[in-house]
Design an enzyme around this catalytic site. Structure first.
Site, short mmCIF file in Angstrom:
data_model
loop_
_atom_site.label_atom_id
_atom_site.label_comp_id
_atom_site.label_asym_id
_atom_site.label_seq_id
_atom_site.Cartn_x
_atom_site.Cartn_y
_atom_site.Cartn_z
N SER A 328 0.82 -1.21 0.00
CA SER A 328 0.00 0.00 0.00
C SER A 328 0.85 1.26 0.00
O SER A 328 1.81 1.37 0.76
CB SER A 328 -0.92 0.01 1.22
OG SER A 328 -1.59 1.24 1.34
N ASP A 329 0.48 2.21 -0.85
CA ASP A 329 1.07 3.54 -0.79
C ASP A 329 0.83 4.13 0.60
O ASP A 329 -0.20 3.85 1.23
CB ASP A 329 0.38 4.46 -1.80
CG ASP A 329 1.16 4.54 -3.11
OD1 ASP A 329 2.25 3.96 -3.17
OD2 ASP A 329 0.67 5.17 -4.05
N LYS A 330 1.76 4.94 1.05
CA LYS A 330 1.56 5.62 2.33
C LYS A 330 0.70 6.87 2.13
O LYS A 330 -0.36 7.02 2.72
CB LYS A 330 2.90 6.01 2.96
CG LYS A 330 2.75 6.75 4.29
CD LYS A 330 4.08 7.13 4.90
CE LYS A 330 4.70 8.35 4.26
NZ LYS A 330 3.99 9.62 4.61
N THR A 571 -1.01 -0.95 -4.75
CA THR A 571 -1.66 0.33 -5.01
C THR A 571 -0.66 1.28 -5.63
O THR A 571 0.55 1.17 -5.43
CB THR A 571 -2.22 0.96 -3.72
OG1 THR A 571 -1.14 1.40 -2.89
CG2 THR A 571 -3.08 -0.02 -2.95
#
Length: 834
Positions: A328-330, A571
Site C-alpha cells: 500500500s502507498d503511504k 496500489t
C-alpha cells in the site's frame, strides 16, 4: 544509397506526413487553418465543431442485437438441443418437440438478457472512468470529458496524462512522452514546442499547452487510448470453474455413450434412444455456468461501485479473493494526504516567513499539488506573492525531484527559487559544504517526529544556488487506517507500506498504524532484471514496509513476492507506477491517480483510503464462496442425475424419467440458479484458493447420497406401493426436481444448512420453481398426473433425506478438510441480497 538497415524503433515510428498536413505545417499556419489561437475557442464555437467533426472517440462496432441473440443458437450445446428437437419431430413425439424447443428458446433468452444486463452494468462503470481534458474555453480552464474535444481546442498536458487527441505543442519546455503503446519504442521521446504528440501516448515528464488538430477517427493512429481493459480476461478462478465444466462434460458423454451402447444391444428404438441420450447430455452439461459466472461478477462489480471502487476487469474481483499481501502507498492511502506546515529550520538569520515565501514562489496553486498548497497555505498573507511575477515554472517530476521557478521581483531583477528533496537541493547549493551537517541534523530531527523535509534554495543573477533552510511537512495518518490494517491482518492479509519517504518517517508512520517497524531501505534493491539473493528475497517477504522507494522498485518488490508464491495486490497513483500495477495480481489505482495508472490498474478507487480496498477483498471472498457453492452443487447434481439414470437403464432396463421431464428439470434448474449471485454468504478470514480435493470430494459424496435416495424412492414406488411405470416416472421427476434444488441449501454452507440465512431472492427462486414443478406433476402436464397426496409424500421424503445429507456433508468436510474446518471460521457480516 544508404545500406544501413533502419532500426526497429525507427520502423515503428509514424511515417512522415505530407507537407500540407497539420502535423508538419508551421504552427502559425495550423492555427490559421483551424481558426484558433493559443487562447483556445469559445464554448459556442466548440459546440458547433463537435457537431461538424463528431465526438473524440472511435466508434465501436456495435453488435447487432438480433445477431447476438441468434448466436445463442450456435455452438456445441445448442446443436445438441437442436438435434433433440429434430429427432423429436422425426419420431413424431410432439410434446417432447414442444418442450425441448421451449428449453432452447428459454435458454437463449435468459443467456442473452443476463449478458446484456451485465454488459450494460460494466459499460456504466467504465463511463465513470472517462478521461477528462483540461481545455481553455472562453478564456477559462475547464475539464470536460475528453470525448468533447474538437480541432482548434487548446489543452494542457501534465505528467501522467494520456494525450487525449493529436495535438501540436505550444510554447514551453520540452516534454517526454511514452509512445510505446503506439510505436513500440521502449524509451520516452522528447517533444519540443511546435512538434506533434499523438493520441494514446503518455506524458512521462514535463507540462505544456497544446493545440488539438485531429480527434477521434481523424487522429494519426485512428484510435484513442484504450483506457480500460476488456472484462473477458480468463482468471485462475474462471479456469478452475471451466475445468469442472469440462470434467462434467466428459463424464456425461462417457455415461451416455454407455447407455446408447446397451440400448443398441437390446434392440431399443434408435430414434428414441438418441433423442433421450441427447437430452440427458444437455441436462448434465452445465449450460448455465457462463451466465452464472458473468452475472455473479457483474453483481459484485455493482456492489463495489456503490463503495466507490470501480472494477475495470471483472476477473480482478476473483483474483482479489486470493490476495495475501497488499503493498500500500503511504501518502493518501494510509495517511490523509493533507500536509500541514510545521516550524521551519532556517539557515543564518533568515526569517521563517522569508523561507516560506521563497518556497511558495517555487509552487503553483493551479496544479493542485498537495505540497504546493501546503507551502502556499503557510504564507501569512494572501497578498505576499502579488509583488512578484513568475516568468517560468518547472513542475515537479520523479527524476528531478524538485520544482523551480524564474521570478521577477518588485525591483525588476530576476532570480530563481527551487524546492524539493533536501539531498537534491543540497547537491545544487554552492554553500552545501558549510551547511550540510546542520541540514542533515534538521532533516533527521524532523523525520524522527514523522515530518517530511523540503529543502529550499535561491539563486541570484549569477545562477549560484544558496541553501536557505528546510520546511517540515506532516501528513497525519487517516482516522480509519489503524483499524483497517488490523482488520486486514485478521483476514490473513499482510499490509506492507510502500513510500518514497525516508526510513525514519516510514517507521514513525508504521508505528502509529500498528504495522511493525521492520522497514527496508529500497535504494539497495536491484532492478526488475536482477535476481536477489535468497537472504534479501526473504527479508523483502518479511518486511513490514519499504522506504525511499522509486517506481522501478515497486515492480521489483511485486516480482520477488510473486516468486515466493504470494498473490500480491499493489496500489499506485503515478505514471511510473503503471508497470507495477500491471505486474501485480491485482493492481489498484488509488484516488486521484493519473490516467496512466488508472489504465494499468484492474480496480480504480474513487475515494481515498485503504478501507475501500479491504471492502473489495471482503466482497471478492463472498463471490468466491458463491461460486464455490455453485461448483459443488453443479457437480453433485450432475452425478446424481447421470448415475441414477445410467444405473436404472443398465440394471432395470427402465427409463425412470422421460426426455421431456429431463428438459423441464434443466429449464427450472437454470432459471433458479442465477439467484445464487445475490445469496447471503460469510467471507472467510483467510485468502481463498481452490481446493479441488474438497470440491470434488464433497460434491461426489452428495451426488452418491442422492443416487441412494433416488433408488430408495424407486424401490418404494415399484415394490412397496406397486405404482405403474408412468406414475413412477412422474414421482421420480418430482423427487429429482425438489431434492436437486434443495441441494443448493446444503452446498452454500460449510456448517449446518441453517448456519447462514439464505437470501430472500434465492428462497423465492428455488421454492417458486419447485411450486411450478409440483403443479406440473400433480396435474400431469406432459406426464401422468400424480395428485396432491403423492406430491406431499415426495416432498416429505426429499426433506427427510435433505436433513440426512446435511449430516453427510458435515462428515465429508471433517474428513476431507479437518484443519480448515476447525480453524478458519467465517467472520464477515452477512452480505445482504442486492
Amino acid at each position: 544509397m544508404n545500406a544501413t538497415a533502419p532500426s526497429a524503433a525507427a520502423k515503428a515510428r509514424p511515417k512522415p506526413a505530407p507537407k500540407d498536413d497539420l502535423q508538419t505545417l508551421p504552427l502559425a499556419e495550423v492555427e490559421k487553418k483551424l481558426g484558433s489561437s493559443p487562447d483556445g475557442l469559445t464554448q459556442a464555437d466548440a459546440e458547433k465543431r463537435l457537431i461538424k467533426y463528431g465526438a473524440n472517440e472511435i466508434q465501436e462496432e456495435k453488435t447487432n442485437e438480433i445477431l447476438k441473440f441468434l448466436s445463442y443458437f450456435w455452438g456445441p450445446i445448442p446443436w445438441m438441443i437442436e438435434a433433440a428437437v429434430i429427432l423429436s419431430a422425426v419420431a413424431r413425439h410432439w410434446p417432447d418437440f414442444g418442450i425441448i424447443l421451449l428449453l432452447l428458446v428459454a435458454n437463449a433468452v435468459v443467456g442473452f438478457w443476463e449478458e446484456h444486463q451485465a454488459g450494460n452494468a460494466i459499460a456504466a462503470l467504465k463511463a465513470r472512468l472517462a478521461v477528462k481534458a483540461r481545455v481553455e474555453r472562453d478564456g477559462k480552464w475547464i475539464e470536460p470529458p475528453a470525448r468533447e474535444l474538437v480541432p482548434g481546442d487548446v489543452i494542457r498536458l501534465r505528467l501522467g496524462d494520456i494525450v487525449p487527441a493529436d495535438a501540436r505543442l505550444l510554447e514551453g519546455d520540452p516534454i517526454e512522452v511514452d509512445q510505446s503503446a503506439l510505436t513500440g519504442e521502449s524509451l520516452p521521446a522528447t517533444r519540443k514546442p511546435g512538434e506533434a504528440v499523438f493520441s494514446g501516448s503518455i506524458v512521462r515528464q514535463g507540462e505544456i499547452g497544446a493545440l488539438v488538430y485531429a480527434t477521434g477517427a481523424g487522429t494519426y493512429f485512428g484510435k484513442t487510448a484504450k483506457l480500460v481493459q476488456e472484462a473477458h480476461t480468463v482468471s485462475h478462478f474462471q479456469r478452475a470453474v471451466l475445468k469442472i465444466g469440462n470434467y462434467l462434460i466428459i463424464l456425461a458423454v462417457a455415461l451416455v455413450a454407455e447407455i446408447i451402447g446397451v440400448a443398441l444391444y437390446r434392440g431399443d428404438p434408435l430414434l428414441t434412444t438418441l433423442q433421450f441420450a441427447l437430452v440427458l447430455t444437455v441436462a448434465a452439461i452445465p449450460v448455465a455456468m457462463p451466465t452464472v459466472l458473468s452475472v455473479t461478477m457483474a453483481v459484485g462489480a455493482r456492489l463495489l461501485a456503490k463503495k466507490q471502487a470501480i472494477v475495470t476487469r471483472l476477473s480482478a474481483i476473483e483474483e482479489l479473493a486470493g490476495v495475501d499481501i497488499l503493498c500500500s502507498d503511504k501518502t493518501g492511502t494510509l495517511t490523509q494526504n493533507k500536509l500541514t506546515l510545521g516550524d521551519p529550520f532556517c539557515l543564518g538569520d533568515l526569517p521563517a516567513d522569508q523561507l516560506i515565501l521563497n518556497a511558495a514562489l517555487a509552487s503553483r496553486a493551479d496544479d493542485k499539488d498537495v505540497i504546493d498548497l501546503a507551502v502556499i497555505g503557510g504564507l501569512k498573507s494572501d497578498q505576499a506573492l502579488k509583488a512578484y511575477q513568475v516568468v517560468h515554472f518547472q513542475p515537479f517530476d520523479a527524476v528531478q525531484k524538485r520544482t523551480e521557478a524564474t521570478v521577477t521581483g518588485a525591483d525588476g531583477k530576476p532570480f530563481k527559487v527551487t524546492k524539493g528533496a533536501p539531498q537534491v537541493i543540497l547537491a545544487l547549493a554552492t554553500n552545501a559544504a558549510t551547511v550540510k551537517a546542520a541540514i542533515d541534523k534538521a532533516v533527521k530531527d524532523f523525520a524522527e517526529r514523522g515530518f517530511r523535509a523540503l529543502g529550499v534554495a535561491r539563486a541570484g543573477g549569477d545562477d549560484r544556488w544558496r541553501m536557505l533552510g528546510v520546511l517540515p511537512l506532516f501528513d497525519p495518518p487517516r482516522d480509519d487506517a489503524k483499524a483497517t490494517v488490523a482488520t486486514a491482518r485478521q483476514m490473513g492479509i499482510s499490509v506492507k507500506m510502500v513510500t518514497g519517504d525516508a526510513i525514519a518517517i516510514a517507521q514513525e508512520t508504521a508505528k502509529k498504524l500498528g504495522m511493525g517497524a521492520n522497514i527496508l531501505d529500497a535504494s539497495g534493491f536491484g532492478d526488475s532484471k536482477c535476481h536477489e539473493t535468497a537472504a534479501l528475497s526473504a527479508s523483502i517477504e518479511q518486511a513490514d514496509g519499504f522506504a525511499e522507494v522509486f517506481p522501478e522498485h515497486k515492480f521489483h518488490i511485486v516480482d520477488v513476492l510473486q516468486q515466493a508464491g504470494h498473490i500480491v495486490g499493489m496500489t499506485g497513483d503515478g505514471v511510473n507506477d503503471a508497470p507495477a500495477l500491471k505486474k501485480a495480481d491485482c493492481g489498484i489505482a488509488v484516488s486521484g491517480a493519473t490516467d496512466a495508472a488508472r489504465a494499468a490498474a484492474a480496480i480504480v478507487l474513487m475515494t481515498p483510503g485503504l478501507s475501500v480496498i479491504i471492502d473489495a477483498i471482503k466482497e471478492s471472498r463472498k463471490i468466491f464462496q458463491r461460486m464455490n457453492s455453485y461448483a459443488i452443487y453443479r457437480i453433485a447434481e450432475t452425478l446424481r442425475v447421470l448415475l441414477f439414470m445410467t444405473l436404472a437403464i443398465l440394471v432395470f432396463n427402465f427409463y425412470p424419467v422421460t426426455a421431456v421431464m429431463i428438459v423441464m428439470l434443466a429449464l427450472l434448474n437454470d432459471g433458479a440458479i442465477l439467484s445464487i449471485a445475490y445469496d447471503n454468504v460469510h467471507y472467510r478470514n483467510q485468502p481463498e484458493a481452490w481446493n479441488m480435493r474438497v470440491v470434488l470430494g464433497v460434491s461426489s459424496v452428495l451426488g452418491v447420497a442422492g443416487v441412494v435416495a433416488a433408488f430408495g424412492l424407486f424401490y418404494l414406488a415399484d415394490r412397496v406401493f406397486h405404482l405403474d411405470r408412468d406414475h413412477i416416472q412422474t414421482l421420480m421427476y418430482l423427487k429429482l426436481s425438489v431434492a436437486g434444488h434443495l441441494t443448493i441449501f446444503l452446498t452454500r454452507t460449510r456448517g449446518p444448512f441453517w448456519s447462514i440465512r439464505p437470501a430472500r431472492i434465492l428462497l423465492i427462486a428455488v421454492f417458486g420453481t419447485q411450486a411450478v414443478a409440483t403443479l406440473i406433476a400433480v396435474y400431469g402436464l406432459f406426464m401422468a398426473p400424480l395428485g396432491w397426496g403423492w406430491a406431499a409424500f415426495v416432498w416429505g421424503y426429499a426433506l427427510a433425506w435433505f436433513l440426512v445429507n446435511d449430516q453427510v456433508k458435515l462428515l465429508a468436510y471433517r474428513l476431507l478438510d479437518p484443519a480448515k474446518g476447525r480453524a478458519a471460521k467465517p467472520m464477515g457480516q452477512i452480505s445482504k441480497a442486492a
